[in-house]
Design a protein around this motif. Structure first.
Motif, PDB file in Angstrom:
ATOM      1  N   GLU A   1       0.836  -1.207   0.000  1.00 51.19           N
ATOM      2  CA  GLU A   1       0.000   0.000   0.000  1.00 51.19           C
ATOM      3  C   GLU A   1       0.867   1.252   0.000  1.00 51.19           C
ATOM      4  N   GLU A   2       1.964   1.214   0.722  1.00 56.54           N
ATOM      5  CA  GLU A   2       2.877   2.354   0.771  1.00 56.54           C
ATOM      6  C   GLU A   2       4.095   2.159  -0.125  1.00 56.54           C
ATOM      7  N   ALA A   3       4.484   0.913  -0.350  1.00 55.91           N
ATOM      8  CA  ALA A   3       5.676   0.644  -1.161  1.00 55.91           C
ATOM      9  C   ALA A   3       5.494   1.081  -2.613  1.00 55.91           C
ATOM     10  N   LEU A   4       4.315   0.888  -3.176  1.00 55.75           N
ATOM     11  CA  LEU A   4       4.094   1.287  -4.568  1.00 55.75           C
ATOM     12  C   LEU A   4       4.164   2.807  -4.750  1.00 55.75           C
ATOM     13  N   PRO A   5       3.492   3.608  -3.915  1.00 53.84           N
ATOM     14  CA  PRO A   5       3.680   5.056  -4.039  1.00 53.84           C
ATOM     15  C   PRO A   5       5.126   5.481  -3.765  1.00 53.84           C
ATOM     16  N   ASP A   6       5.815   4.756  -2.866  1.00 51.70           N
ATOM     17  CA  ASP A   6       7.225   5.068  -2.604  1.00 51.70           C
ATOM     18  C   ASP A   6       8.080   4.909  -3.855  1.00 51.70           C
ATOM     19  N   LEU A   7       7.762   3.927  -4.683  1.00 55.49           N
ATOM     20  CA  LEU A   7       8.514   3.747  -5.932  1.00 55.49           C
ATOM     21  C   LEU A   7       8.357   4.955  -6.851  1.00 55.49           C
ATOM     22  N   ILE A   8       7.159   5.499  -6.888  1.00 53.77           N
ATOM     23  CA  ILE A   8       6.939   6.703  -7.703  1.00 53.77           C
ATOM     24  C   ILE A   8       7.759   7.856  -7.142  1.00 53.77           C
ATOM     25  N   ARG A   9       7.695   8.033  -5.824  1.00 57.27           N
ATOM     26  CA  ARG A   9       8.471   9.106  -5.182  1.00 57.27           C
ATOM     27  C   ARG A   9       9.960   8.942  -5.464  1.00 57.27           C
ATOM     28  N   GLU A  10      10.478   7.732  -5.299  1.00 53.52           N
ATOM     29  CA  GLU A  10      11.903   7.472  -5.534  1.00 53.52           C
ATOM     30  C   GLU A  10      12.296   7.768  -6.977  1.00 53.52           C
ATOM     31  N   ASN A  11      11.399   7.509  -7.905  1.00 51.43           N
ATOM     32  CA  ASN A  11      11.711   7.740  -9.305  1.00 51.43           C
ATOM     33  C   ASN A  11      11.878   9.230  -9.626  1.00 51.43           C
ATOM     34  N   TYR A  12      11.166  10.092  -8.912  1.00 46.29           N
ATOM     35  CA  TYR A  12      11.183  11.520  -9.215  1.00 46.29           C
ATOM     36  C   TYR A  12      11.882  12.388  -8.174  1.00 46.29           C
ATOM     37  N   GLU A  13      12.405  11.806  -7.101  1.00 48.27           N
ATOM     38  CA  GLU A  13      12.962  12.630  -6.033  1.00 48.27           C
ATOM     39  C   GLU A  13      14.221  13.390  -6.450  1.00 48.27           C
ATOM     40  N   PHE A  14      14.889  12.995  -7.512  1.00 51.82           N
ATOM     41  CA  PHE A  14      16.066  13.711  -7.988  1.00 51.82           C
ATOM     42  C   PHE A  14      15.701  15.031  -8.658  1.00 51.82           C
ATOM     43  N   ARG A  15      14.447  15.179  -9.053  1.00 54.80           N
ATOM     44  CA  ARG A  15      14.006  16.370  -9.769  1.00 54.80           C
ATOM     45  C   ARG A  15      13.842  17.540  -8.812  1.00 54.80           C
ATOM     46  N   GLN A  16      14.645  18.563  -8.984  1.00 55.58           N
ATOM     47  CA  GLN A  16      14.582  19.752  -8.135  1.00 55.58           C
ATOM     48  C   GLN A  16      13.350  20.603  -8.415  1.00 55.58           C
ATOM     49  N   ASP A  17      12.779  20.469  -9.590  1.00 59.25           N
ATOM     50  CA  ASP A  17      11.629  21.280  -9.989  1.00 59.25           C
ATOM     51  C   ASP A  17      10.293  20.623  -9.657  1.00 59.25           C
ATOM     52  N   LEU A  18      10.329  19.506  -8.942  1.00 57.58           N
ATOM     53  CA  LEU A  18       9.127  18.739  -8.675  1.00 57.58           C
ATOM     54  C   LEU A  18       8.991  18.474  -7.181  1.00 57.58           C
ATOM     55  N   THR A  19       7.808  18.746  -6.646  1.00 59.18           N
ATOM     56  CA  THR A  19       7.506  18.465  -5.242  1.00 59.18           C
ATOM     57  C   THR A  19       6.623  17.228  -5.185  1.00 59.18           C
ATOM     58  N   ILE A  20       6.962  16.303  -4.299  1.00 59.85           N
ATOM     59  CA  ILE A  20       6.177  15.087  -4.141  1.00 59.85           C
ATOM     60  C   ILE A  20       5.724  15.000  -2.697  1.00 59.85           C
TER      61      ILE A  20
END
Length: 125
Positions: free
Chosen positions: A44-63
């Protein structure tokens, strides 16, 4: 159950390209465990975490994680000074016949237009 993290990460990154067209915020909800299978409840939390991990390098994006949609509808209603261009990602999963089924959608927070709807499955045997 052995679900290869890189496979899921690839599928999520290929499907959520809406952030490439001007969105600056992603709101993530827990994914629904449709069959309430306890052995898979961590997903339930691991799947959204994968999305967050995929985009966390982006400085222009807030998750951000949110608990539910209702308070956020009022909080992020259209206003002249509101410059946030956000999407919300909602998903669900279940195990059927040794296949892990995942489905999710992304919605524009301003118009509530569905931007993406994806369904895929992985064998868990």
């Amino acid at each position: 159950m052995k679900i290869k993290k890189y496979v899921l990460l690839y599928l999520f990154s290929r499907a959520i390209c809406a952030t490439e067209i001007g969105y600056d915020t992603i709101y993530l909800l827990k994914f629904d465990n449709l069959k309430n299978d306890f052995p898979y409840s961590h997903m339930e939390e691991a799947l959204p975490d994968l999305i967050r991990e995929n985009y966390e390098f982006r400085q222009d994006l807030t998750i951000k994680y949110i608990e539910n949609i209702n308070p956020n509808i009022e909080k992020y209603a259209q206003s002249n000074e509101d410059s946030v261009k956000a999407i919300i990602i909602n998903g669900r999963f279940q195990v059927v016949n040794n296949n892990f089924h995942i489905e999710y959608e992304a919605y524009d927070m301003e118009s509530w237009q569905q931007l993406i709807k994806r369904h895929f499955f992985l064998s868990i045997t």
